[in-house]
Design a protein around this motif. Structure first.
Motif, PDB file in Angstrom:
ATOM      1  N   GLY A   1      -2.519   7.967   5.086  1.00 59.17           N
ATOM      2  CA  GLY A   1      -2.755   8.142   6.516  1.00 59.17           C
ATOM      3  C   GLY A   1      -1.521   7.866   7.358  1.00 59.17           C
ATOM      4  N   LEU A   2      -0.650   6.968   6.894  1.00 61.14           N
ATOM      5  CA  LEU A   2       0.553   6.641   7.660  1.00 61.14           C
ATOM      6  C   LEU A   2       1.499   7.837   7.717  1.00 61.14           C
ATOM      7  CD1 LEU A   2       1.246   3.056   6.252  1.00 61.14           C
ATOM      8  CD2 LEU A   2       0.224   3.635   8.466  1.00 61.14           C
TER       9      LEU A   2
ATOM     10  N   TYR B   1       7.022   6.501   4.003  1.00 61.39           N
ATOM     11  CA  TYR B   1       5.938   5.622   3.552  1.00 61.39           C
ATOM     12  C   TYR B   1       5.692   5.698   2.047  1.00 61.39           C
ATOM     13  CZ  TYR B   1       5.252   4.950   8.502  1.00 61.39           C
ATOM     14  OH  TYR B   1       5.457   4.619   9.811  1.00 61.39           O
TER      15      TYR B   1
ATOM     16  N   ALA C   1      -7.830  17.328  10.285  1.00 66.55           N
ATOM     17  CA  ALA C   1      -7.321  16.182   9.523  1.00 66.55           C
ATOM     18  C   ALA C   1      -8.458  15.537   8.761  1.00 66.55           C
ATOM     19  CB  ALA C   1      -6.684  15.146  10.461  1.00 66.55           C
TER      20      ALA C   1
ATOM     21  N   VAL D   1      -8.044   2.217   0.962  1.00 66.85           N
ATOM     22  CA  VAL D   1      -6.826   2.766   1.565  1.00 66.85           C
ATOM     23  C   VAL D   1      -6.754   4.255   1.201  1.00 66.85           C
ATOM     24  CG1 VAL D   1      -4.309   2.627   1.575  1.00 66.85           C
ATOM     25  CG2 VAL D   1      -5.673   0.532   1.346  1.00 66.85           C
ATOM     26  N   PRO D   2      -6.530   5.129   2.210  1.00 66.41           N
ATOM     27  CA  PRO D   2      -6.544   6.574   1.939  1.00 66.41           C
ATOM     28  C   PRO D   2      -5.508   6.987   0.886  1.00 66.41           C
ATOM     29  CG  PRO D   2      -6.596   6.176   4.306  1.00 66.41           C
ATOM     30  CD  PRO D   2      -6.350   4.842   3.648  1.00 66.41           C
TER      31      PRO D   2
ATOM     32  N   GLY E   1     -12.063   8.638   2.240  1.00 70.31           N
ATOM     33  CA  GLY E   1     -12.787   8.706   3.516  1.00 70.31           C
ATOM     34  C   GLY E   1     -13.777   7.585   3.732  1.00 70.31           C
TER      35      GLY E   1
ATOM     36  N   ALA F   1      -0.011  10.396  10.110  1.00 64.83           N
ATOM     37  CA  ALA F   1       0.118   9.992  11.513  1.00 64.83           C
ATOM     38  C   ALA F   1       1.555  10.182  11.986  1.00 64.83           C
ATOM     39  CB  ALA F   1      -0.317   8.527  11.669  1.00 64.83           C
ATOM     40  N   ASP F   2       2.500   9.782  11.145  1.00 64.57           N
ATOM     41  CA  ASP F   2       3.912   9.934  11.489  1.00 64.57           C
ATOM     42  C   ASP F   2       4.244  11.414  11.692  1.00 64.57           C
ATOM     43  OD1 ASP F   2       6.550   8.456  11.612  1.00 64.57           O
ATOM     44  OD2 ASP F   2       7.045   9.968  10.113  1.00 64.57           O
TER      45      ASP F   2
ATOM     46  N   ARG G   1       0.809  -1.219   0.000  1.00 60.94           N
ATOM     47  CA  ARG G   1       0.000   0.000   0.000  1.00 60.94           C
ATOM     48  C   ARG G   1       0.844   1.271   0.000  1.00 60.94           C
ATOM     49  NH1 ARG G   1      -4.841  -1.614   4.304  1.00 60.94           N
ATOM     50  NH2 ARG G   1      -5.241  -3.623   3.338  1.00 60.94           N
TER      51      ARG G   1
ATOM     52  N   LEU H   1      -9.046  12.181   5.836  1.00 66.15           N
ATOM     53  CA  LEU H   1      -8.546  11.146   4.934  1.00 66.15           C
ATOM     54  C   LEU H   1      -9.494  11.089   3.736  1.00 66.15           C
ATOM     55  CD1 LEU H   1      -7.694   8.320   7.502  1.00 66.15           C
ATOM     56  CD2 LEU H   1      -6.185  10.063   6.541  1.00 66.15           C
TER      57      LEU H   1
ATOM     58  N   ILE I   1       2.214  13.882  12.590  1.00 66.65           N
ATOM     59  CA  ILE I   1       1.596  14.418  13.817  1.00 66.65           C
ATOM     60  C   ILE I   1       2.477  14.131  15.033  1.00 66.65           C
ATOM     61  CG2 ILE I   1      -0.355  14.099  15.413  1.00 66.65           C
ATOM     62  CD1 ILE I   1      -2.160  13.774  12.927  1.00 66.65           C
TER      63      ILE I   1
END
Lengths: 410, 410
Positions: free
Chosen positions: B240-241, B314, B268, B278-279, B273, B244-245, B236, B270, B247
């Motif tokens: 979103g990864l 990512y 935030a 997968v975003p 949505g 998140a990383d 993928r 995605l 943030i």
């Protein structure tokens, strides 16, 4: 003796004619269930069936079938098929290929003059993709559709009623599509993989052992809204930190402990959602899938435990709402065996795999021996770029044919 | 000789009368700018001014002032004040306390029969909170309001026009509030801290050295939308990864390298949505603040570099949009010095600090020597639970008085 095989040329002509209906000009098709282009595709299929001299049958859920009856009126039916609807701006292979492969099996059996002890039926199920109600046609036929499924359908109730009217269907009529389960000897579906595993493994055919179970959760991290200027970094209870930690850790958890499973945080919102206030709440929508029922349960619990850990790490609370669970759908061992024999007879390399996606086979597996095969595909899924090589499409249709003969004659 | 001090009883009576206007019953007030309760608070202030025998003056931006003129018509003015508007369901101290402390300074000077060589003016600025247009009144008075600020105001253009009409104001009139900058000897504001630092330090008064500069960014992580069931975790490109990383790492970056600064991911989303995709995109709204202009610049660059790193980790791309920058507002050294002398005279413990929040002082610091003090507060900010002890309120008013005398007589 060479095994019987389908007519590649005829199969391909049909495939290309069908792909013109709802053509989006970029290799894809736009045929949301019961919309104009989907109804046009259904009319095309009906005309094909009639012109090819098959029996045409339809039902109260709008499922359309070509039927090749056995001489014995009381014979059981081997049902083959998939769906002609697509997601909005989807691909030309998803579903459509499986309906035409099923139809090609019937044509090949008839052309070969085989006298099978089973009826064969090639079905197009209504709304597999869930534009209105997911697996509408197959669930109606398998007796699993519930009146409450029609009350809050995914696409909205108005669109459902409009679609039914456009197709000449009624809500009450949907339930008349239910068939007696002892009519079926088996259900077989062929579909593109929509994933990379067959290409990576260098295999021609994936024989599905199980269709994954699917769980979904809404996880809310609760902190405290603070002024984002006056509150030092270390004095905050920032709900976004717990959510971010969860997103990263949930992926690690699945990779470390849940081989063969997946999870996805597909939805996220911070509240109140303004730049100058520290988020008081972070709401995540999380989906997870496993091919094994017990593992699905463990994964769901593992994700909730991880959310608790992520919350604790940043001094937050969590709320967890279970958004529902679709159980795993194991395929029939007998049907999987028939697919395996077919692959060997045809000299094709096969692997056993689970299906990460939902398919009409899920509904049928509840009422009769059911199974499905995948052929290699690339370019993603639910996308105009989805693609399968024609040789693989023909391989799939031949496996469907050989497995049908194997099951019919056993 | 004891230093002159304010009348605590009168100050408190006024504070409690004012807090009844827009009272939300939970300790807070609801007085969004130019709404009914805010207009009622303004009428109350006007009546107070007139009853107390001060000159009442207003302007085209709706700023209301009590004026205590010097004998010399040509004297300069020391302007004191803050704002009577609140955020929706805000606290009773934010802004209101500063206006009443300013008014109390005038009353104390007059009651003591002091003949100062400056005019004193206690002002209530319109819409500090930005319900319609942030720092509307102080920016209009300081000549920093621009016609374009009125075209896309934060609260929407219709609400701005409705509010102006309700208050008897016009768009054109707002610009007539601009005053000649050489009229002002200084601007002084007293306010609650809205943060924990004074309480943690055990200090009575915070003397503001700088009001922070504020930057904001929209950072979009771009991956690829894939089927969340058929795409293995390692195949993928999950946007979103990266988000998140970022943030988590942005917070670490600020704590490690940008002492005294803050950052906040307040928004935030995605996309698309939905749980089973997968975003493909994760869009973050990020705000950051620093008391030093160069550090603000470095922090902005550091956050973008961190976003690049998080994306790279990512396999994602990023898009960065600068949503605007408010420069830092250094306070006058002379005014800070006067506050320091006042604290020493009164035996109060003071610390120097920056303001993490925006205040009317930001607008005034552009045109004259300006400064502000904080008093300790608890219970957060922009909340009914915000609280300041009365002793601290009186201390603040006394410091405001003593600093005014210090500056007037120097």
């Amino acid at each position: 003796l060479e095994p019987l095989t389908v007519n590649s040329r005829r199969f391909r002509d049909n495939f290309e004619s069908l792909a013109k209906i709802g053509d989006t000009g970029d290799g894809g098709v736009h045929r949301p269930a019961l919309g104009d282009s989907h109804l046009a595709a259904r009319r095309w299929y009906q005309e094909r069936i009639v012109e090819d001299g098959f029996e045409f049958i339809t039902d109260g859920a709008g499922n359309h079938s070509a039927r090749l009856p056995a001489k014995d009126y009381n014979a059981k039916t081997i049902l083959l098929g998939s769906h002609l609807d697509s997601v909005p701006n989807g691909g030309r292979f998803d579903g459509a290929l499986g309906v035409l492969a099923a139809c090609e099996v019937l044509a090949t059996v008839r052309d070969a003059g085989l006298d099978l002890p089973v009826h064969l039926e090639a079905i197009d199920f209504t709304d597999e993709e869930g534009t209105l109600v997911g697996l509408l046609g197959s669930r109606a036929l398998a007796g699993q559709l519930k009146p409450e499924d029609l009350q809050n359908p995914r696409g909205g109730r108005d669109r459902l009623l409009e679609g039914l009217e456009r197709a000449g269907l009624t809500e009450e009529g949907l339930f008349t599509a239910r068939r007696s389960t002892d009519l079926f000897k088996a259900f077989l579906e062929m579909h593109i993989e929509q994933g990379p595993r067959l290409l990576e493994a260098g295999s021609d055919i994936g024989i599905v052992g199980t269709l994954v179970g699917i769980g979904s959760l809404e996880i809310t991290f609760v902190g405290r809204s603070d002024h984002a200027g006056t509150t030092p970094m270390d004095s905050r209870l920032d709900a976004g930190l717990g959510a971010a930690d969860f997103i990263l850790e949930a992926r690690k958890l699945v990779r470390r402990e849940f081989s063969g499973c997946v999870c996805n945080t597909g939805r996220a919102a911070l509240e109140p959602g303004v730049l100058n206030i520290v988020p008081a709440r972070a709401v995540l929508g999380v989906e997870f899938r496993s091919p094994a029922e017990e593992q699905l349960e463990d994964l769901g619990l593992g994700l909730v435990r991880q959310a608790e850990k992520s919350a604790e790490r940043y001094g937050l609370q969590i709320l967890v709402e279970d958004l529902g669970r679709i159980p795993t759908s194991p395929c029939s061992k007998r049907v999987q065996g028939a697919f395996g024999v077919a692959c060997r007879n045809l000299g094709l390399k096969s692997i056993s795999m689970s299906s990460g996606a939902g398919h009409d086979t899920m509904a049928m597996a509840r009422i009769c021996p059911a199974g499905m095969i995948f052929i290699p595909s690339s370019g993603g899924s639910h996308s105009p770029s989805e693609f399968a090589g024609w040789k693989d499409c023909v391989n799939g249709a031949n496996v469907l044919l050989q497995a049908t003969l194997e099951l019919a004659l056993e």
